[in-house]
Structure formats: structure tokens, C-alpha cells
Write a protein that holds these residues in place. Sequence first.
Motif, PDB file in Angstrom:
ATOM      1  N   SER A 102      27.239  84.276  49.479  1.00  0.00           N
ATOM      2  CA  SER A 102      27.695  85.402  50.295  1.00  0.00           C
ATOM      3  C   SER A 102      29.211  85.545  50.205  1.00  0.00           C
ATOM      4  N   LEU A 103      29.911  84.405  50.181  1.00  0.00           N
ATOM      5  CA  LEU A 103      31.368  84.435  50.063  1.00  0.00           C
ATOM      6  C   LEU A 103      31.774  85.042  48.728  1.00  0.00           C
ATOM      7  N   ALA A 104      31.069  84.684  47.662  1.00  0.00           N
ATOM      8  CA  ALA A 104      31.372  85.242  46.343  1.00  0.00           C
ATOM      9  C   ALA A 104      31.184  86.751  46.335  1.00  0.00           C
ATOM     10  N   ALA A 105      30.088  87.220  46.943  1.00  0.00           N
ATOM     11  CA  ALA A 105      29.817  88.653  46.984  1.00  0.00           C
ATOM     12  C   ALA A 105      30.868  89.381  47.822  1.00  0.00           C
ATOM     13  N   ALA A 106      31.271  88.769  48.937  1.00  0.00           N
ATOM     14  CA  ALA A 106      32.254  89.392  49.814  1.00  0.00           C
ATOM     15  C   ALA A 106      33.611  89.512  49.129  1.00  0.00           C
ATOM     16  N   ARG A 107      33.885  88.613  48.183  1.00  0.00           N
ATOM     17  CA  ARG A 107      35.163  88.645  47.491  1.00  0.00           C
ATOM     18  C   ARG A 107      35.090  89.459  46.205  1.00  0.00           C
TER      19      ARG A 107
ATOM     20  N   LYS B 113      29.354  86.319  26.449  1.00  0.00           N
ATOM     21  CA  LYS B 113      29.700  87.704  26.783  1.00  0.00           C
ATOM     22  C   LYS B 113      30.539  87.805  28.052  1.00  0.00           C
ATOM     23  N   LEU B 114      30.293  86.909  28.992  1.00  0.00           N
ATOM     24  CA  LEU B 114      31.041  86.938  30.252  1.00  0.00           C
ATOM     25  C   LEU B 114      32.336  86.132  30.180  1.00  0.00           C
ATOM     26  N   GLY B 115      32.504  85.363  29.093  1.00  0.00           N
ATOM     27  CA  GLY B 115      33.668  84.501  28.997  1.00  0.00           C
ATOM     28  C   GLY B 115      33.615  83.390  30.025  1.00  0.00           C
ATOM     29  N   ALA B 116      32.394  82.941  30.344  1.00  0.00           N
ATOM     30  CA  ALA B 116      32.187  81.921  31.372  1.00  0.00           C
ATOM     31  C   ALA B 116      32.074  80.546  30.743  1.00  0.00           C
ATOM     32  N   ARG B 117      32.648  79.534  31.394  1.00  0.00           N
ATOM     33  CA  ARG B 117      32.611  78.157  30.884  1.00  0.00           C
ATOM     34  C   ARG B 117      31.218  77.570  30.989  1.00  0.00           C
ATOM     35  N   ASP B 118      30.507  77.913  32.066  1.00  0.00           N
ATOM     36  CA  ASP B 118      29.195  77.325  32.293  1.00  0.00           C
ATOM     37  C   ASP B 118      28.365  78.231  33.190  1.00  0.00           C
ATOM     38  N   ARG B 119      27.193  77.748  33.585  1.00  0.00           N
ATOM     39  CA  ARG B 119      26.281  78.541  34.394  1.00  0.00           C
ATOM     40  C   ARG B 119      26.883  78.915  35.752  1.00  0.00           C
ATOM     41  N   THR B 120      27.573  77.975  36.364  1.00  0.00           N
ATOM     42  CA  THR B 120      28.168  78.253  37.669  1.00  0.00           C
ATOM     43  C   THR B 120      29.167  79.387  37.577  1.00  0.00           C
ATOM     44  N   GLN B 121      30.013  79.363  36.541  1.00  0.00           N
ATOM     45  CA  GLN B 121      30.983  80.436  36.352  1.00  0.00           C
ATOM     46  C   GLN B 121      30.291  81.780  36.147  1.00  0.00           C
ATOM     47  N   ALA B 122      29.185  81.776  35.409  1.00  0.00           N
ATOM     48  CA  ALA B 122      28.447  83.014  35.166  1.00  0.00           C
ATOM     49  C   ALA B 122      27.850  83.562  36.455  1.00  0.00           C
ATOM     50  N   VAL B 123      27.344  82.683  37.294  1.00  0.00           N
ATOM     51  CA  VAL B 123      26.744  83.124  38.552  1.00  0.00           C
ATOM     52  C   VAL B 123      27.812  83.644  39.507  1.00  0.00           C
ATOM     53  N   ILE B 124      28.969  83.009  39.535  1.00  0.00           N
ATOM     54  CA  ILE B 124      30.072  83.525  40.346  1.00  0.00           C
ATOM     55  C   ILE B 124      30.409  84.950  39.910  1.00  0.00           C
ATOM     56  N   ALA B 125      30.476  85.164  38.592  1.00  0.00           N
ATOM     57  CA  ALA B 125      30.763  86.509  38.079  1.00  0.00           C
ATOM     58  C   ALA B 125      29.670  87.494  38.488  1.00  0.00           C
ATOM     59  N   ALA B 126      28.428  87.033  38.468  1.00  0.00           N
ATOM     60  CA  ALA B 126      27.314  87.911  38.830  1.00  0.00           C
ATOM     61  C   ALA B 126      27.402  88.357  40.279  1.00  0.00           C
ATOM     62  N   TYR B 127      27.764  87.441  41.168  1.00  0.00           N
ATOM     63  CA  TYR B 127      27.881  87.796  42.591  1.00  0.00           C
ATOM     64  C   TYR B 127      29.140  88.604  42.864  1.00  0.00           C
ATOM     65  N   GLU B 128      30.257  88.192  42.290  1.00  0.00           N
ATOM     66  CA  GLU B 128      31.512  88.903  42.567  1.00  0.00           C
ATOM     67  C   GLU B 128      31.477  90.329  42.040  1.00  0.00           C
ATOM     68  N   SER B 129      30.728  90.558  40.984  1.00  0.00           N
ATOM     69  CA  SER B 129      30.650  91.895  40.398  1.00  0.00           C
ATOM     70  C   SER B 129      29.637  92.792  41.101  1.00  0.00           C
ATOM     71  N   GLY B 130      28.795  92.192  41.946  1.00  0.00           N
ATOM     72  CA  GLY B 130      27.727  92.942  42.579  1.00  0.00           C
ATOM     73  C   GLY B 130      26.486  93.056  41.735  1.00  0.00           C
ATOM     74  N   PHE B 131      26.483  92.403  40.575  1.00  0.00           N
ATOM     75  CA  PHE B 131      25.314  92.420  39.690  1.00  0.00           C
ATOM     76  C   PHE B 131      24.122  91.782  40.383  1.00  0.00           C
ATOM     77  N   VAL B 132      24.381  90.744  41.166  1.00  0.00           N
ATOM     78  CA  VAL B 132      23.349  90.079  41.958  1.00  0.00           C
ATOM     79  C   VAL B 132      23.796  90.074  43.411  1.00  0.00           C
ATOM     80  N   ALA B 133      22.884  90.355  44.320  1.00  0.00           N
ATOM     81  CA  ALA B 133      23.200  90.349  45.746  1.00  0.00           C
ATOM     82  C   ALA B 133      22.747  89.044  46.372  1.00  0.00           C
ATOM     83  N   PRO B 134      23.503  88.515  47.323  1.00  0.00           N
ATOM     84  CA  PRO B 134      23.120  87.248  47.970  1.00  0.00           C
ATOM     85  C   PRO B 134      21.724  87.315  48.572  1.00  0.00           C
ATOM     86  N   GLY B 135      20.939  86.273  48.345  1.00  0.00           N
ATOM     87  CA  GLY B 135      19.622  86.193  48.950  1.00  0.00           C
ATOM     88  C   GLY B 135      18.528  86.915  48.217  1.00  0.00           C
TER      89      GLY B 135
END
Length: 220
Positions: A135-140, A195-217
Motif C-alpha cells: 500500500s505504501l508503494a502504491a501511495a508513493r 525491460k523494467l531495468g529492475a535488479r530482481d523480483r522485489t524491484q520489479a514488484v515495487i515498480a508495478a505498485y508505484e506505477s499503478g500497474f498492480v493495485a494493493p490487495g
Amino acid sequence: MGTINVLLVDDDPLVRAGLRVILEAQEDIAVVGEAADGAAVLPLVRSLRPDVVAMDVRMPLLDGIEATRLVLRSVAEPPKILVVTTFEEDEYVYEALRAGADGFLLKRARPAEIVHAVRLVAEGESLLFPAALRSLAAARGNDTAARAMERAALTEREAQVLRLVARGMTNAEIAAQLVLGTETVKSHVSAVLTKLGARDRTQAVIAAYESGFVAPGTGR
């Protein structure tokens, strides 16, 4: 992989002692060293070459966030970094994950969960942060993250895989869900990271939430 070598980093000696007892009870895990502050991490990583660093976030001289950044920019083949903390909603934890930490673990976790976390992170399938941090990632979220996700131009299958990764699923679980081979899933995950320029899975998921691609929950 063979034996997983772990470096314990926490300013509380009781926490380090507890983790050591839990981890060294496993045949495939060895604790190769300890540190009481983030300032000692880089020299120990260079000399001991651990596979995983169990890193406390809040420490007096150098916190886990800066220690993570220092290791990742200074070591050619850095270890996996598992953030170990007391509070799951701690902004420090989120910043450590954004800095490049590979996973997240609560200090109150059961012994079996601690062992599982170390093994999973060592294998490269990161533990993802809990609902509070999602939720914090999405809010930011911001337009920059959204534009970066758009530029990534993920294929339909890659987008599907990223959504499942965001739900905390491993490659094997994603393969079963999509009726694909595990190696095929690994290839899709690798493509997503590139494609996302992410170091690992966690970085990719942060990008997914921060971009709004995935919504929390939702994972959607």
C-alpha cells in the motif's frame, strides 16, 4: 545449491544469537560471521563472501539501507540481502527494499519461516513485502514510474507473469497457474526484469505498485 553461507547483521546480540541457533540447526545453512552495525558489513562481505546477509534496518552507525546500497555498488557479485525487522510497516524497510534488498522477514517469524526465507532468497526468488508496504508503494506512485512501465512495453504474457510475481508467487507456482514449464516462466521473469531495468523480483514488484500497474490487495 550447496551450503548457504549467511552473515548476520544486527545491533542486538540476542537477536543474532537466536538467528544463529535457528539457522545452524539446518544441514544446508552455515552462519559464517556476525556484525553489530552496518559499517562492518562491506569488509565482512568481501572477506567471508556470504550468499545471504540477514540485515537489520535500524542500527546506530550505518543503517541497513545505506549498508545495502554500499554493498550493491561496491561488490561485483553481491550477496542476497534479507531485511530483518520488527515492524512490517516501517518506512525504513520499504526504503531498504527500494535500495536493492532482496526480501523481507519479521524478527517475530517462526523458526521454520526464517529458514524458508533464507533458502528462498538464496535461490533468487525474493520474499515480497506484506500488504502494508504494498500500500505504501502504491501511495508513493508517480508519473515517472507510470511512464517507465509504459515504456517497458510488456507482452501480454509478461504482464500476466508480473502480476503473479506481485502476488508473491514463486516460479514453480506461476508455472502451475499458467500451465507452463518452470524454465519458460524464468525466461518471462528475466524479460520483465530487463525491460523494467529492475535488479530482481522485489524491484520489479515495487515498480508495478508505484506505477499503478498492480493495485494493493488485488495482484491485478
